[in-house]
Write a protein that holds these residues in place. Structure first.
Motif, PDB file in Angstrom:
ATOM      1  N   SER A  89       0.821  -1.217   0.000  1.00 43.17           N
ATOM      2  CA  SER A  89       0.000   0.000   0.000  1.00 43.17           C
ATOM      3  C   SER A  89       0.858   1.272   0.000  1.00 43.17           C
ATOM      4  CB  SER A  89      -0.947   0.000   1.204  1.00 43.17           C
ATOM      5  OG  SER A  89      -0.193   0.042   2.389  1.00 43.17           O
ATOM      6  N   LEU A 116      -9.030   0.659  -2.870  1.00 40.51           N
ATOM      7  CA  LEU A 116      -9.613   1.208  -1.635  1.00 40.51           C
ATOM      8  C   LEU A 116     -10.299   0.101  -0.846  1.00 40.51           C
ATOM      9  CD1 LEU A 116     -11.165   4.520  -3.045  1.00 40.51           C
ATOM     10  CD2 LEU A 116      -8.950   4.223  -1.935  1.00 40.51           C
ATOM     11  N   ASN A 119      -7.724  -2.388   0.668  1.00 38.90           N
ATOM     12  CA  ASN A 119      -6.973  -1.825   1.794  1.00 38.90           C
ATOM     13  C   ASN A 119      -7.880  -1.156   2.835  1.00 38.90           C
ATOM     14  OD1 ASN A 119      -3.902  -2.076   1.150  1.00 38.90           O
ATOM     15  ND2 ASN A 119      -4.911  -1.579  -0.777  1.00 38.90           N
ATOM     16  N   LYS A 120      -9.215  -1.377   2.680  1.00 39.33           N
ATOM     17  CA  LYS A 120     -10.193  -0.877   3.651  1.00 39.33           C
ATOM     18  C   LYS A 120     -10.051   0.637   3.881  1.00 39.33           C
ATOM     19  CE  LYS A 120     -10.726  -5.280   6.091  1.00 39.33           C
ATOM     20  NZ  LYS A 120      -9.962  -6.102   5.169  1.00 39.33           N
ATOM     21  N   VAL A 121      -9.974   1.371   2.760  1.00 39.87           N
ATOM     22  CA  VAL A 121      -9.918   2.834   2.833  1.00 39.87           C
ATOM     23  C   VAL A 121     -11.297   3.362   2.451  1.00 39.87           C
ATOM     24  CG1 VAL A 121      -8.854   4.919   1.884  1.00 39.87           C
ATOM     25  CG2 VAL A 121      -7.474   2.870   2.236  1.00 39.87           C
ATOM     26  N   GLY A 122     -11.908   4.146   3.306  1.00 40.79           N
ATOM     27  CA  GLY A 122     -13.266   4.651   3.064  1.00 40.79           C
ATOM     28  C   GLY A 122     -14.289   3.670   3.600  1.00 40.79           C
ATOM     29  N   HIS A 123     -15.132   4.148   4.532  1.00 40.59           N
ATOM     30  CA  HIS A 123     -16.099   3.242   5.165  1.00 40.59           C
ATOM     31  C   HIS A 123     -17.345   3.051   4.305  1.00 40.59           C
ATOM     32  CE1 HIS A 123     -13.628   3.142   8.656  1.00 40.59           C
ATOM     33  NE2 HIS A 123     -13.665   4.459   8.762  1.00 40.59           N
ATOM     34  N   ARG A 128     -15.608   6.529  -0.622  1.00 38.42           N
ATOM     35  CA  ARG A 128     -14.687   6.016  -1.657  1.00 38.42           C
ATOM     36  C   ARG A 128     -14.856   6.830  -2.943  1.00 38.42           C
ATOM     37  NH1 ARG A 128     -16.269   1.130   0.800  1.00 38.42           N
ATOM     38  NH2 ARG A 128     -17.853   0.712  -0.777  1.00 38.42           N
ATOM     39  N   ARG A 131     -13.004  10.051  -2.774  1.00 36.15           N
ATOM     40  CA  ARG A 131     -11.548   9.868  -2.970  1.00 36.15           C
ATOM     41  C   ARG A 131     -11.238   9.644  -4.458  1.00 36.15           C
ATOM     42  NH1 ARG A 131      -7.368  10.982  -3.212  1.00 36.15           N
ATOM     43  NH2 ARG A 131      -5.504   9.726  -2.999  1.00 36.15           N
ATOM     44  N   LEU A 171      -3.828   5.398  -3.016  1.00 31.84           N
ATOM     45  CA  LEU A 171      -3.629   5.046  -1.602  1.00 31.84           C
ATOM     46  C   LEU A 171      -2.618   5.967  -0.922  1.00 31.84           C
ATOM     47  CD1 LEU A 171      -3.563   1.139  -1.886  1.00 31.84           C
ATOM     48  CD2 LEU A 171      -5.412   2.549  -0.994  1.00 31.84           C
TER      49      LEU A 171
END
Ligand code: SF4
Length: 328
Positions: A89, A116, A119-123, A128, A131, A171
């Protein structure tokens, strides 16, 4: 180096086993053969050399896609072997062929959402999407709504490479490895893509390794240039120093090979070294360039591997011509 060290590569070797009938080992291809360098945070470093000299293998080993045969890659003080998924990442990869690099049945939005999600970015979907919109604006694919639903085949080569850049930076990595990122693009969009990469590098303080066989594009980009020949570095210098004062006979040949835009010189034949790069299975003894080098010193260049000399501060060259500190 303006900031701290981002990457340290020490005595890196990557050899590939050659097998006959699938099980009898008959030798090794020494694709990277003892390479050492470091890269500062926010620094751009270019590797240049002919196709097959080991640049791309070096890039893939630095990315963790190949295990080194020997030597070490250290990222922010930690050996790569200990970092695992966390390293992935922190590093973005820009490939040579943007169309081949993008999944053909995914929209731009889906392509950019995937890292995303992994890598569990943004709930939420909205987080997302925000971003994705931000990164598409950064790579200048605007109006963003016109690109979100497009598939790769609906984009031009330059637009596809912008999507690849967006995916590589979404990321917020610390390091980008760009392997011949403009060599498959039209000449008209090459400089635009390199300028964009430079803008992203400056805006996010990215370390960049830029790999190319084309010295003419390097001046737009890097701070230092390392010239690679037959799996080893032969010259390392700042970009201006190397372009205005090339020392190694191979570097001079590469610079000579840049096409001259002056139509008066279009018919002039360039003085290029004879022959082909050597086999990486059985490279020549001594300096690997000696079979092609007009300045080779008989009894020395064909027997002894030249160490790194430093005839100018910060300008390193592996060539016996500089054994007394200046060209002999
Ligand atoms: Fe040429 Fe010798 Fe220098 Fe190699 S070490 S580049 S063969 S002069």
């Amino acid at each position: 180096m303006k900031n701290g060290k981002l990457l340290e590569v020490k005595d890196l070797h990557k050899w590939f086993e050659l097998r006959k009938f699938g099980f009898v080992r008959i030798g090794f291809v020494r694709a990277v053969d003892g390479v050492t360098f470091d890269l500062g945070e926010g620094e751009a470093l270019a590797f240049v050399g002919e196709s097959g000299c080991g640049k791309s293998t070096l890039a893939r080993t630095v990315l963790g896609l190949y295990q080194p045969t020997k030597g070490e890659v250290i990222f922010q003080g930690q050996p790569l072997t200990k970092l695992g998924k966390e390293y992935r990442s922190q590093v973005g990869y820009v490939q040579q062929d943007p169309y081949g690099a993008l999944p053909p049945f995914m929209t731009v939005r889906r392509i950019l959402e995937e890292p995303l999600l992994i890598n569990k970015v943004g709930h939420t979907r909205e987080e997302r999407l925000a971003r994705i919109q931000e990164v598409l604006e950064e790579v200048k694919l605007t109006p963003v709504k016109d690109f979100l639903g497009k598939f790769p085949h609906m984009l031009s080569g330059g637009q596809q490479q912008r999507v690849v850049l967006a995916r590589a930076t979404i990321l917020r990595p610390k390091l980008i490895v760009a392997d011949e990122p403009v060599s498959m693009l039209d000449a008209s969009v090459r400089v635009e893509i390199l300028k964009l990469l430079r803008e992203l590098q400056t805006a996010h303080d990215l370390g960049v390794i830029y790999i190319t066989h084309d010295l003419s594009t390097i001046r737009y980009f890097s701070e230092r240039i390392f010239v690679m020949y037959a799996a080893k570095f032969v010259e390392k210098a700042g970009v201006r120093e190397l372009i205005h004062n090339p020392l190694h006979p191979y570097t001079r040949a590469l610079l000579e090979a840049i096409p001259d835009p002056d139509p008066k010189n279009a018919e002039t034949l360039k003085d290029v070294p004879p022959g082909e790069p050597p086999s990486l299975i059985r490279p020549p003894d001594g300096c690997r360039f000696h079979p092609r080098c007009a300045s080779a010193i008989a009894g020395l260049c064909d027997k002894e591997v030249p160490p790194e000399f430093e005839p100018e501060p910060g300008h390193l060259v592996s060539c016996w011509l500089y054994r007394d500190g200046k060209a002999s």
